[in-house]
Design a protein around this motif. Structure first.
Motif, PDB file in Angstrom:
ATOM      1  N   ILE A   1      -5.246  -2.039 -12.573  1.00  0.00           N
ATOM      2  CA  ILE A   1      -6.682  -2.358 -12.699  1.00  0.00           C
ATOM      3  C   ILE A   1      -7.027  -2.517 -14.176  1.00  0.00           C
ATOM      4  O   ILE A   1      -7.713  -3.453 -14.580  1.00  0.00           O
ATOM      5  CB  ILE A   1      -7.555  -1.257 -12.055  1.00  0.00           C
ATOM      6  CG1 ILE A   1      -7.302  -1.205 -10.547  1.00  0.00           C
ATOM      7  CG2 ILE A   1      -9.030  -1.482 -12.340  1.00  0.00           C
ATOM      8  CD1 ILE A   1      -8.136  -0.188  -9.805  1.00  0.00           C
TER       9      ILE A   1
ATOM     10  N   GLU B   1      -9.094   4.288   0.912  1.00  0.00           N
ATOM     11  CA  GLU B   1      -7.914   5.049   1.369  1.00  0.00           C
ATOM     12  C   GLU B   1      -6.985   5.419   0.218  1.00  0.00           C
ATOM     13  O   GLU B   1      -5.978   6.095   0.431  1.00  0.00           O
ATOM     14  CB  GLU B   1      -7.151   4.250   2.436  1.00  0.00           C
ATOM     15  CG  GLU B   1      -7.895   4.228   3.759  1.00  0.00           C
ATOM     16  CD  GLU B   1      -7.184   3.417   4.824  1.00  0.00           C
ATOM     17  OE1 GLU B   1      -5.975   3.143   4.668  1.00  0.00           O
ATOM     18  OE2 GLU B   1      -7.856   3.051   5.797  1.00  0.00           O
ATOM     19  N   GLY B   2      -7.296   4.951  -0.997  1.00  0.00           N
ATOM     20  CA  GLY B   2      -6.565   5.417  -2.178  1.00  0.00           C
ATOM     21  C   GLY B   2      -5.688   4.393  -2.865  1.00  0.00           C
ATOM     22  O   GLY B   2      -5.456   4.482  -4.067  1.00  0.00           O
ATOM     23  N   TYR B   3      -5.176   3.431  -2.113  1.00  0.00           N
ATOM     24  CA  TYR B   3      -4.310   2.427  -2.756  1.00  0.00           C
ATOM     25  C   TYR B   3      -5.160   1.343  -3.415  1.00  0.00           C
ATOM     26  O   TYR B   3      -6.371   1.279  -3.214  1.00  0.00           O
ATOM     27  CB  TYR B   3      -3.324   1.822  -1.737  1.00  0.00           C
ATOM     28  CG  TYR B   3      -3.992   1.148  -0.554  1.00  0.00           C
ATOM     29  CD1 TYR B   3      -4.376  -0.189  -0.616  1.00  0.00           C
ATOM     30  CD2 TYR B   3      -4.238   1.851   0.619  1.00  0.00           C
ATOM     31  CE1 TYR B   3      -4.991  -0.801   0.449  1.00  0.00           C
ATOM     32  CE2 TYR B   3      -4.846   1.241   1.701  1.00  0.00           C
ATOM     33  CZ  TYR B   3      -5.227  -0.088   1.615  1.00  0.00           C
ATOM     34  OH  TYR B   3      -5.852  -0.690   2.670  1.00  0.00           O
TER      35      TYR B   3
ATOM     36  N   ARG C   1      -9.206  -6.252  -9.174  1.00  0.00           N
ATOM     37  CA  ARG C   1      -8.698  -5.223  -8.252  1.00  0.00           C
ATOM     38  C   ARG C   1      -9.687  -4.075  -8.129  1.00  0.00           C
ATOM     39  O   ARG C   1     -10.515  -3.886  -9.011  1.00  0.00           O
ATOM     40  CB  ARG C   1      -7.371  -4.678  -8.790  1.00  0.00           C
ATOM     41  CG  ARG C   1      -6.280  -5.712  -8.803  1.00  0.00           C
ATOM     42  CD  ARG C   1      -5.075  -5.248  -9.579  1.00  0.00           C
ATOM     43  NE  ARG C   1      -3.951  -6.114  -9.268  1.00  0.00           N
ATOM     44  CZ  ARG C   1      -2.822  -5.710  -8.719  1.00  0.00           C
ATOM     45  NH1 ARG C   1      -2.640  -4.440  -8.457  1.00  0.00           N
ATOM     46  NH2 ARG C   1      -1.863  -6.562  -8.435  1.00  0.00           N
ATOM     47  N   TYR C   2      -9.543  -3.307  -7.090  1.00  0.00           N
ATOM     48  CA  TYR C   2     -10.386  -2.121  -6.917  1.00  0.00           C
ATOM     49  C   TYR C   2      -9.615  -1.058  -6.157  1.00  0.00           C
ATOM     50  O   TYR C   2      -8.573  -1.340  -5.555  1.00  0.00           O
ATOM     51  CB  TYR C   2     -11.693  -2.477  -6.193  1.00  0.00           C
ATOM     52  CG  TYR C   2     -11.499  -2.970  -4.787  1.00  0.00           C
ATOM     53  CD1 TYR C   2     -11.285  -4.325  -4.521  1.00  0.00           C
ATOM     54  CD2 TYR C   2     -11.515  -2.086  -3.715  1.00  0.00           C
ATOM     55  CE1 TYR C   2     -11.094  -4.777  -3.229  1.00  0.00           C
ATOM     56  CE2 TYR C   2     -11.323  -2.536  -2.412  1.00  0.00           C
ATOM     57  CZ  TYR C   2     -11.114  -3.883  -2.180  1.00  0.00           C
ATOM     58  OH  TYR C   2     -10.900  -4.328  -0.905  1.00  0.00           O
ATOM     59  N   VAL C   3     -10.133   0.167  -6.193  1.00  0.00           N
ATOM     60  CA  VAL C   3      -9.485   1.262  -5.465  1.00  0.00           C
ATOM     61  C   VAL C   3     -10.040   1.268  -4.047  1.00  0.00           C
ATOM     62  O   VAL C   3     -11.240   1.488  -3.829  1.00  0.00           O
ATOM     63  CB  VAL C   3      -9.761   2.632  -6.136  1.00  0.00           C
ATOM     64  CG1 VAL C   3      -9.009   3.739  -5.394  1.00  0.00           C
ATOM     65  CG2 VAL C   3      -9.366   2.610  -7.604  1.00  0.00           C
TER      66      VAL C   3
ATOM     67  N   ALA D   1       0.821  -1.226   0.000  1.00  0.00           N
ATOM     68  CA  ALA D   1       0.000   0.000   0.000  1.00  0.00           C
ATOM     69  C   ALA D   1       0.854   1.275   0.000  1.00  0.00           C
ATOM     70  O   ALA D   1       0.544   2.235  -0.707  1.00  0.00           O
ATOM     71  CB  ALA D   1      -0.940  -0.011   1.197  1.00  0.00           C
ATOM     72  N   ASN D   2       1.958   1.285   0.780  1.00  0.00           N
ATOM     73  CA  ASN D   2       2.722   2.541   0.867  1.00  0.00           C
ATOM     74  C   ASN D   2       3.693   2.758  -0.299  1.00  0.00           C
ATOM     75  O   ASN D   2       4.480   3.688  -0.290  1.00  0.00           O
ATOM     76  CB  ASN D   2       3.418   2.684   2.218  1.00  0.00           C
ATOM     77  CG  ASN D   2       4.504   1.637   2.431  1.00  0.00           C
ATOM     78  OD1 ASN D   2       4.815   0.873   1.525  1.00  0.00           O
ATOM     79  ND2 ASN D   2       5.045   1.595   3.631  1.00  0.00           N
ATOM     80  N   LYS D   3       3.620   1.861  -1.287  1.00  0.00           N
ATOM     81  CA  LYS D   3       4.375   2.110  -2.533  1.00  0.00           C
ATOM     82  C   LYS D   3       3.415   2.458  -3.667  1.00  0.00           C
ATOM     83  O   LYS D   3       3.832   2.913  -4.725  1.00  0.00           O
ATOM     84  CB  LYS D   3       5.160   0.856  -2.938  1.00  0.00           C
ATOM     85  CG  LYS D   3       6.494   0.691  -2.266  1.00  0.00           C
ATOM     86  CD  LYS D   3       7.230  -0.448  -2.955  1.00  0.00           C
ATOM     87  CE  LYS D   3       8.560  -0.733  -2.321  1.00  0.00           C
ATOM     88  NZ  LYS D   3       9.174  -1.906  -2.957  1.00  0.00           N
ATOM     89  N   CYS D   4       2.120   2.166  -3.451  1.00  0.00           N
ATOM     90  CA  CYS D   4       1.125   2.357  -4.510  1.00  0.00           C
ATOM     91  C   CYS D   4       0.762   3.841  -4.636  1.00  0.00           C
ATOM     92  O   CYS D   4       0.516   4.517  -3.642  1.00  0.00           O
ATOM     93  CB  CYS D   4      -0.123   1.543  -4.171  1.00  0.00           C
ATOM     94  SG  CYS D   4      -1.463   1.771  -5.332  1.00  0.00           S
ATOM     95  N   ILE D   5       0.746   4.358  -5.883  1.00  0.00           N
ATOM     96  CA  ILE D   5       0.394   5.767  -6.090  1.00  0.00           C
ATOM     97  C   ILE D   5      -1.067   5.914  -6.548  1.00  0.00           C
ATOM     98  O   ILE D   5      -1.556   7.012  -6.724  1.00  0.00           O
ATOM     99  CB  ILE D   5       1.337   6.440  -7.113  1.00  0.00           C
ATOM    100  CG1 ILE D   5       1.276   5.731  -8.476  1.00  0.00           C
ATOM    101  CG2 ILE D   5       2.765   6.455  -6.594  1.00  0.00           C
ATOM    102  CD1 ILE D   5       2.003   6.476  -9.584  1.00  0.00           C
ATOM    103  N   GLY D   6      -1.718   4.779  -6.802  1.00  0.00           N
ATOM    104  CA  GLY D   6      -3.121   4.828  -7.238  1.00  0.00           C
ATOM    105  C   GLY D   6      -3.288   5.246  -8.686  1.00  0.00           C
ATOM    106  O   GLY D   6      -4.267   5.903  -9.046  1.00  0.00           O
ATOM    107  N   CYS D   7      -2.340   4.830  -9.549  1.00  0.00           N
ATOM    108  CA  CYS D   7      -2.434   5.213 -10.976  1.00  0.00           C
ATOM    109  C   CYS D   7      -3.462   4.362 -11.719  1.00  0.00           C
ATOM    110  O   CYS D   7      -3.894   4.712 -12.806  1.00  0.00           O
ATOM    111  CB  CYS D   7      -1.068   5.111 -11.661  1.00  0.00           C
ATOM    112  SG  CYS D   7      -0.476   3.417 -11.858  1.00  0.00           S
ATOM    113  N   LYS D   8      -3.794   3.207 -11.154  1.00  0.00           N
ATOM    114  CA  LYS D   8      -4.830   2.303 -11.668  1.00  0.00           C
ATOM    115  C   LYS D   8      -4.450   1.576 -12.946  1.00  0.00           C
ATOM    116  O   LYS D   8      -5.301   0.973 -13.600  1.00  0.00           O
ATOM    117  CB  LYS D   8      -6.167   3.052 -11.829  1.00  0.00           C
ATOM    118  CG  LYS D   8      -6.720   3.529 -10.500  1.00  0.00           C
ATOM    119  CD  LYS D   8      -7.752   4.602 -10.638  1.00  0.00           C
ATOM    120  CE  LYS D   8      -7.098   5.924 -10.940  1.00  0.00           C
ATOM    121  NZ  LYS D   8      -7.940   7.072 -10.925  1.00  0.00           N
TER     122      LYS D   8
END
Lengths: 350, 179
Positions: B98, B111-113, B106-108, B88-95
């Motif tokens: 997905i 909390e964003g990750y 997968r899903y968002v 989670a703390n490496k994920c930027i949520g670029c998707k």
């Protein structure tokens, strides 16, 4: 008959994928414009290095505007991220297999080259800054007076512009799960669309201050520096025409790539045929054929053809249509692409 | 080195969704989201109909496109069991992961990750089965090491007809459905 029901109900995933909204199409569009402007600026720099009259170039100042536009694109990209505070993580590693990682690092180099390219024009384009920070003139002279350095900067703009333009298509292209994007033509298609949009932006901005003395002050000077991609001296008429001529070539090439893209999908698997249906007759057919092809390519092509043959007066309207078409192309591709999916072999013939 | 996988007997699965609820409880999955779900496929023409009920989740593919597209390495193959996980703390949520996943597994996370099935690795490391497997009332789910020729999952794959989801995607999924 095949009836499939699922209890999955994840937001942005179901009933069909829509994780990317307006931010990614906008980023791809702006990235394409900047790529196009860098290529045209690169060509202008190579001509300057060869000793041609700089008044004949249409894009020496393009990197200034490109730099600002790139920031808009990056802001859109940042807004799209859902775990924004960790964005720095991209630059603490390099994932060789990830197109997005390549793109992020290319963008860093693009920023550097855009900044240097912008700086060498800044003291002349923005006289107030040139007076306040005289060292900028020295920096500018260190490059502009040495043809080899101008040529190197020109090649850097050219190569990075092409890389950035193609990358925006490759980013989508590598995702096997979305058949609409599985065509290698998407990269070149986005590149020519970006070239066309880049030429259109220069055309529009150049005409904003046409025939008026450029403001010299702090704020007005900054704006006029941005809005003069053709330089502070008004370009010769033939230079403006050559910009439109370049655009005609880009538009025809874009049309050819769109044709190849559609042929590519129709000669591939059932998944690709199903994806093609989304833009051929499905929900995205009208924006694709009406706006991207009709308003964004065919109409400007015909209009600019009439302008070049002196049958109608030159206006910025065709350039504006090119921009509308360019954004819609990315919007259609991103949205229809997310909707496309692999058709299971087991479901065929049911 | 193990290579964890799952074998699900679709002839025993009744689609009760116990596995879904167990996963949500065990992993504190946020309300409105699910890491696993039930898919029902009905084929044929009445009265000759066949029905397959499947408990689906991340396939922990041997060739995971979600891992190769990740720009930060947040999406990775864990050394333990070659399970596909997200840090989670490496994920930027670029998707990108997905969009790259053909199974939409997968899903968002609110909390964003990006979140997904972990094969309940925290339980597996303690010698337990994943929550979904442990609660299944029909015992249709089996979990084990695909690299161990003597494992129960390999025994089932040797003796029963089976298939994976979207093999044409080239992802080499590690969840097998007995049919």
């Amino acid at each position: 008959m095949l009836e499939v029901t699922s209890t999955r109900h994840n937001a942005l995933i179901d009933p069909s994928l829509h994780v990317w909204s307006w931010e990614i199409p906008l980023y791809l569009f702006v990235g394409g414009i900047v790529a196009g402007m860098m290529v045209l600026a690169g060509l202008a720099m190579l001509r300057l290095a060869r000793g041609d009259d700089p008044r004949n170039f249409f894009s020496m100042q393009a990197p200034l505007l490109g730099f600002v536009l790139m920031n808009i694109g990056m802001l859109a990209l940042l807004l799209d991220l859902t775990h924004r505070l960790y964005v720095w993580r991209i630059f603490t590693t390099f994932q060789v297999s990830s197109p997005m990682a390549w793109g992020s690092w290319v963008l860093i180099v693009v920023y550097g080259v855009l900044m240097v390219s912008a700086l060498i024009r800044l003291p002349d384009a923005w006289p107030w800054l040139g007076r306040e920070v005289p060292v900028l003139h020295k920096l500018s002279d260190a490059v502009v007076t040495r043809p080899a350095r101008v040529a190197a900067l020109g090649w850097a703009n050219l190569v990075l512009g092409v890389s950035l333009g193609i990358y925006t298509g490759i980013l989508l292209n590598t995702m096997v799960a979305r058949p609409l994007w599985n065509s290698a033509i998407l990269g070149p298609l986005f590149l020519v669309s970006g070239l066309s949009a880049g030429a259109a932006v220069m055309h529009i901005t150049a005409s904003l201050l046409q025939g008026r003395p450029a403001p010299q002050g702090m704020i007005g000077g900054a704006f006029s520096a941005l809005l003069q991609p053709m330089g502070s001296q008004h370009p010769e008429k033939k230079t403006a025409h050559s910009l439109v001529r370049y655009d005609q070539v880009f538009l025809v090439t874009e049309l050819v790539f769109i044709g190849l893209f559609i042929i590519n999908l129709h000669t591939s698997s059932a998944s690709h045929l199903s994806a093609a249906a989304l833009i051929m007759s499905g929900p995205y057919a009208l924006p694709f054929w009406g706006v991207v092809v009709g308003l964004g390519v065919l109409l400007p092509l015909a209009w600019q053809g009439l302008e070049l043959s002196h049958r109608v007066a030159h206006t910025v309207l065709p350039a504006m249509l090119v921009l509308v078409g360019g954004f819609t192309l990315r919007w259609v591709m991103v949205n229809a692409g997310q909707m496309s999916h692999i058709v299971p072999i087991a479901s065929l013939g049911q | 080195m193990s290579r964890l996988g799952m074998v699900i007997d679709t002839r025993k699965c009744v689609g009760c969704q116990d596995c879904v609820v167990a996963c949500q409880t065990e992993n504190d999955v946020p309300q409105g989201f699910c890491r696993d779900w039930i898919t029902t496929e009905v084929r044929g023409t009445f009265p000759q109909l066949t029905m397959e009920i499947r408990s689906e989740r991340c396939n922990h593919c041997d060739n995971p496109p979600c891992v190769s597209c990740c720009p930060t390495g947040a999406s990775h193959v864990e050394a333990f069991g070659k399970v596909v996980l997200v840090t989670a703390n490496k994920c930027i949520g670029c998707k990108a992961c997905i969009a790259a996943c053909p199974y939409d597994a997968r899903y968002v996370h609110p909390e964003g990750y990006i979140d997904k099935c972990t094969f309940c690795l925290h339980r597996v490391k303690e010698g337990k089965d994943p929550a979904c497997v442990s609660v299944c009332p029909t015992h249709c789910m089996h979990f084990g090491d695909l690299d161990d020729p003597k494992s129960a999952v390999n025994e089932l794959l040797r003796t029963r007809r089976h298939h994976t989801l979207l093999p044409e995607a080239g992802t080499r999924p590690r969840i097998f459905y007995l049919s």
